[in-house]
Write an enzyme that holds these catalytic residues in place. Structure first.
Site, mmCIF file in Angstrom:
data_model
loop_
_atom_site.group_PDB
_atom_site.id
_atom_site.type_symbol
_atom_site.label_atom_id
_atom_site.label_comp_id
_atom_site.label_asym_id
_atom_site.label_seq_id
_atom_site.Cartn_x
_atom_site.Cartn_y
_atom_site.Cartn_z
ATOM 1 N N LYS A 269 0.843 -1.209 0.000
ATOM 2 C CA LYS A 269 0.000 0.000 0.000
ATOM 3 C C LYS A 269 0.872 1.251 0.000
ATOM 4 O O LYS A 269 1.661 1.466 0.913
ATOM 5 C CB LYS A 269 -0.904 0.003 1.242
ATOM 6 C CG LYS A 269 -1.670 1.314 1.464
ATOM 7 C CD LYS A 269 -2.561 1.265 2.714
ATOM 8 C CE LYS A 269 -3.212 2.616 3.011
ATOM 9 N NZ LYS A 269 -4.044 2.595 4.236
ATOM 10 N N ASP A 274 -2.535 10.214 3.682
ATOM 11 C CA ASP A 274 -3.929 9.800 3.866
ATOM 12 C C ASP A 274 -4.670 10.808 4.741
ATOM 13 O O ASP A 274 -4.577 10.778 5.963
ATOM 14 C CB ASP A 274 -3.981 8.405 4.507
ATOM 15 C CG ASP A 274 -5.422 7.893 4.672
ATOM 16 O OD1 ASP A 274 -6.343 8.503 4.088
ATOM 17 O OD2 ASP A 274 -5.605 6.879 5.377
ATOM 18 N N LYS A 281 -10.257 12.639 8.110
ATOM 19 C CA LYS A 281 -9.831 12.304 9.482
ATOM 20 C C LYS A 281 -9.830 13.565 10.333
ATOM 21 O O LYS A 281 -9.697 14.675 9.813
ATOM 22 C CB LYS A 281 -8.394 11.751 9.446
ATOM 23 C CG LYS A 281 -8.242 10.404 8.785
ATOM 24 C CD LYS A 281 -6.764 10.013 8.743
ATOM 25 C CE LYS A 281 -6.558 8.665 8.063
ATOM 26 N NZ LYS A 281 -7.181 7.528 8.748
ATOM 27 N N ASP A 292 1.666 6.302 5.519
ATOM 28 C CA ASP A 292 0.704 5.369 4.925
ATOM 29 C C ASP A 292 1.237 4.717 3.642
ATOM 30 O O ASP A 292 0.534 3.942 3.012
ATOM 31 C CB ASP A 292 -0.614 6.104 4.671
ATOM 32 C CG ASP A 292 -1.835 5.216 4.916
ATOM 33 O OD1 ASP A 292 -1.692 4.175 5.584
ATOM 34 O OD2 ASP A 292 -2.919 5.573 4.424
ATOM 35 N N ASP A 351 -12.111 6.844 3.591
ATOM 36 C CA ASP A 351 -10.915 6.657 4.425
ATOM 37 C C ASP A 351 -10.462 5.190 4.442
ATOM 38 O O ASP A 351 -9.369 4.887 4.919
ATOM 39 C CB ASP A 351 -11.184 7.154 5.851
ATOM 40 C CG ASP A 351 -9.921 7.377 6.647
ATOM 41 O OD1 ASP A 351 -8.822 7.361 6.041
ATOM 42 O OD2 ASP A 351 -10.023 7.574 7.879
ATOM 43 N N GLU A 353 -9.237 3.491 2.123
ATOM 44 C CA GLU A 353 -8.710 3.581 0.756
ATOM 45 C C GLU A 353 -7.634 2.550 0.453
ATOM 46 O O GLU A 353 -7.402 2.224 -0.706
ATOM 47 C CB GLU A 353 -8.165 4.997 0.506
ATOM 48 C CG GLU A 353 -6.751 5.275 1.004
ATOM 49 C CD GLU A 353 -6.573 5.182 2.516
ATOM 50 O OE1 GLU A 353 -7.567 5.285 3.252
ATOM 51 O OE2 GLU A 353 -5.420 4.991 2.960
ATOM 52 N N ARG A 355 -7.465 -0.695 1.132
ATOM 53 C CA ARG A 355 -8.024 -1.932 0.568
ATOM 54 C C ARG A 355 -8.496 -1.708 -0.862
ATOM 55 O O ARG A 355 -8.508 -2.633 -1.664
ATOM 56 C CB ARG A 355 -9.169 -2.418 1.467
ATOM 57 C CG ARG A 355 -10.257 -1.390 1.649
ATOM 58 C CD ARG A 355 -11.128 -1.660 2.863
ATOM 59 N NE ARG A 355 -10.477 -1.272 4.124
ATOM 60 C CZ ARG A 355 -11.023 -1.429 5.315
ATOM 61 N NH1 ARG A 355 -12.218 -1.953 5.443
ATOM 62 N NH2 ARG A 355 -10.363 -1.051 6.394
HETATM 63 N N1 BES Z 1 -4.126 4.484 6.929
HETATM 64 C C1 BES Z 1 -5.276 4.192 7.711
HETATM 65 C C2 BES Z 1 -4.976 3.163 8.797
HETATM 66 C C3 BES Z 1 -4.351 3.687 10.045
HETATM 67 C C4 BES Z 1 -5.114 4.395 10.969
HETATM 68 C C5 BES Z 1 -3.043 3.417 10.343
HETATM 69 C C6 BES Z 1 -4.545 4.840 12.136
HETATM 70 C C7 BES Z 1 -2.485 3.853 11.512
HETATM 71 C C8 BES Z 1 -3.236 4.576 12.412
HETATM 72 C C9 BES Z 1 -6.384 3.619 6.846
HETATM 73 O O1 BES Z 1 -6.433 4.106 5.567
HETATM 74 C C10 BES Z 1 -7.657 3.993 7.498
HETATM 75 O O2 BES Z 1 -7.962 5.143 7.518
HETATM 76 N N2 BES Z 1 -8.363 2.999 8.024
HETATM 77 C C11 BES Z 1 -9.587 3.210 8.695
HETATM 78 C C12 BES Z 1 -10.574 2.201 8.178
HETATM 79 C C13 BES Z 1 -11.987 2.528 8.513
HETATM 80 C C14 BES Z 1 -12.435 3.747 7.778
HETATM 81 C C15 BES Z 1 -12.837 1.321 8.133
HETATM 82 C C16 BES Z 1 -9.353 3.032 10.195
HETATM 83 O O3 BES Z 1 -8.567 2.152 10.579
HETATM 84 O O4 BES Z 1 -9.903 3.803 10.952
HETATM 85 ZN ZN ZN Z 2 -4.671 4.717 4.781
HETATM 86 MN MN MN Z 3 -7.567 5.880 5.387
#
Ligand code: BES
Ligand code: ZN
Ligand code: MN
Length: 505
Positions: A269, A274, A281, A292, A351, A353, A355
């Site tokens: 990824k 992000d 966020k 990210d 968010d 993104e 996957r």
């Molecule tokens: N890059 C983030 C994952 C992440 C979040 C890594 C916090 C480290 C710390 C990912 O793209 C994301 O935003 N994931 C969301 C998924 C949700 C929207 C289903 C998450 O983990 O909150």
């Molecule tokens: Zn992300």
């Molecule tokens: Mn995200």
């Protein structure tokens, strides 16, 4: 045109001015003129042959006894003004293992940096050459600094010199193996630590090209927006469309193995920043989302390590690179995108993104390269950190043998994994009434649901695993081998996977 040229020149300059590397060298036994002397000693308090005057050695033994020095790995005592040395450090060796040796190396290189003096480590014949190499690896990893934005950065290059009876043999082994890991990890850390205004998809591609410059058996391919449109990669394009920096799909092919052997595929990824997109966020900690792209960095850096050490294996890195931004052109919650596989995804959260971009990337890797093993790696979910913390990355696979292979590689390298389920119920969590799946849903296993979305795009019989590295990719505080910031996690794990492959034939 001129702007592009300037960008290229700037990029080249940054590459040259990158990170301070540590100097690691191997010397004959025998005392140097000056510097910090480090002597390993076990609980029997018997000093190895150092070349110090007999009286000095006897004094050290007495001082260790008086200080109650345990001799355990990790124990240290410092003595001053012995022979020509202002400083002599004794380090414990009982139960020294690979991890302990790496930590020792990290400590020593940081000591060199702090004191601005070379550290000379006397390596006794009673300790293995393997542990000397681990110590050197730890020093190389711990010597990394991301200081190019510090106007008062020190230009002192820390130096560890290991004195042992076969310096040439050990140095050759170091150059053939650990040096590649150190350099590749530094590349990954540079990408992660660099802010989003510096590294965006096209820059990631340029830096990758620069890093592989001169390496043999390497072919770099880059798909731009038009190429991805032609392939129907609606998921990558959907995430990328909100940013003024266009997305890319980067592929690094390394063919060090037999021609025709199916490659290992590392799919990472690469979200260069992000924000969350329209599902934005909140600001607390958002700055850290420059990390990210840690999965893409691990994938590309692993292949870089393989190329640098001339590994006898075929491998590819596939990195979907995007910036996830909110804007007038950004994708919306509720949008439906059609992926390369033909399956459709309803966007629940912009968010989620990672996957999305991986859906197209794993499909592309599977169809285009038919890999012998495909591993995708991503900072995918915050929930994996809630589940597993900062030491273990989450591992998902449909196949027990694949999972075991990765778990073993984790134990071997210290980049450890914990397997989590791909429960059939997760498919229900992401059911959509208007598209084949949603990109998120349910209210439970966040990391598993993310894995399930990616799994939807990989044929069931293919050897595939997903690694969620969101908990382990960023060091919130420094350790001897990892400064605060990007860890470069995954490079050693993937290198170990490649070594398993090399050992097979
Ligand atoms: N890059 C983030 C994952 C992440 C979040 C890594 C916090 C480290 C710390 C990912 O793209 C994301 O935003 N994931 C969301 C998924 C949700 C929207 C289903 C998450 O983990 O909150
Ligand atoms: Zn992300
Ligand atoms: Mn995200």
């Amino acid at each position: 045109m001129i702007a592009r040229l300037l960008t290229a020149v700037m990029t080249a300059l940054f590459v040259v001015a990158a990170t301070h590397a540590a100097e690691i060298a191997f010397d004959e036994p025998g005392l140097p003129e000056s510097g910090i002397l480090v002597i390993p000693v076990g609980s029997d308090l018997t000093l190895p042959e150092t070349g110090l005057a007999e009286g000095d050695a006897a004094y050290i033994a007495r001082a260790l006894e008086a200080a109650g020095f345990s001799g355990e790995a990790g124990a240290t005592t410092t003595l001053y003004a012995i022979g020509n040395f202002e400083r002599v450090m004794l380090v414990g060796t009982d139960d020294l293992d690979r991890a302990g040796a790496e930590t020792l190396g990290g400590h020593l290189i940081n000591l060199s940096r702090d004191e601005e003096e070379a550290v000379h480590l006397v390596w006794p014949d009673t300790l293995t050459a393997d542990h000397a190499l681990s110590t050197a690896l730890g020093a190389g990893l711990g010597g990394y600094r991301f200081d190019r934005y510090l106007s008062d950065a020190s230009d002192y290059e820390p130096e560890l010199r290991v004195h042992l009876s076969d310096p040439d043999g050990v140095e050759a082994a170091f150059n053939a193996n650990q040096a590649a890991i150190i350099e590749a990890t530094a590349f990954a850390r540079d990408m992660i630590n660099a802010p989003g205004n510096e590294v965006y998809p096209e820059v990631f591609v340029e830096r990758t090209r620069a890093a592989f410059d001169g390496e043999r058996n390497v072919n770099i391919r880059v798909l731009d927006v038009a190429a991805m449109q032609a392939l129907g990669m609606g998921a990558i394009l959907g995430v990328g469309q909100g940013s003024s920096r266009p997305p890319r799909l980067l592929i690094v092919e390394y063919t060090g193995g037999d021609s025709g052997d199916a490659p290992l595929a590392f799919v990472g990824k690469g979200v260069t920043f992000d924000t969350g997109g329209i599902s934005i966020k909140d600001n607390s900690g958002m700055w850290r989302m420059k990390y990210d792209l840690a999965g893409a960095s691990a994938s590309v850096a692993a292949v870089l390590a393989l190329a640098r050490r001339d590994a006898a294996v075929n491998a590819i890195a596939v990195a979907p690179l995007v910036e996830n931004m909110p804007s007038g052109t950004a994708q919306r919650p509720g949008d439906v995108v059609t992926t390369m596989s033909g399956q459709t995804i309803e966007i629940f959260s912009t968010d989620a993104e990672g996957r999305l971009i991986l859906s197209d990337a794993v499909r592309y890797a599977q169809d285009e390269y038919n890999p012998s093993l495909m591993i995708d790696i991503a900072t995918l979910t915050g929930s994996v950190r809630v589940a597993l913390g900062r030491e273990y990355a989450g591992l998902f696979s449909r196949h027990d043998e694949v999972a075991q292979r990765l778990l073993d590689a984790g134990e071997e390298t210290g980049e450890i994994l914990w397997r989590l389920p791909l429960d059939p119920s997760y498919a229900d969590d992401i059911a959509s009434p208007i598209a084949d799946i949603r990109n998120t849903g349910g209210d439970g296993a966040g990391a598993g649901i993310g894995a399930q979305v990616i799994a939807t795009f990989v044929d069931e019989d293919r050897p595939w695993a997903h690694i969620d590295m969101a908990g382990v990719g960023w060091a919130f505080s420094s350790t001897p081998t990892t400064p605060e910031g990007g860890v470069g996690w995954g490079v050693r794990l993937f290198d170990a996977i490649a070594r398993q492959e090399e050992a097979r034939d």
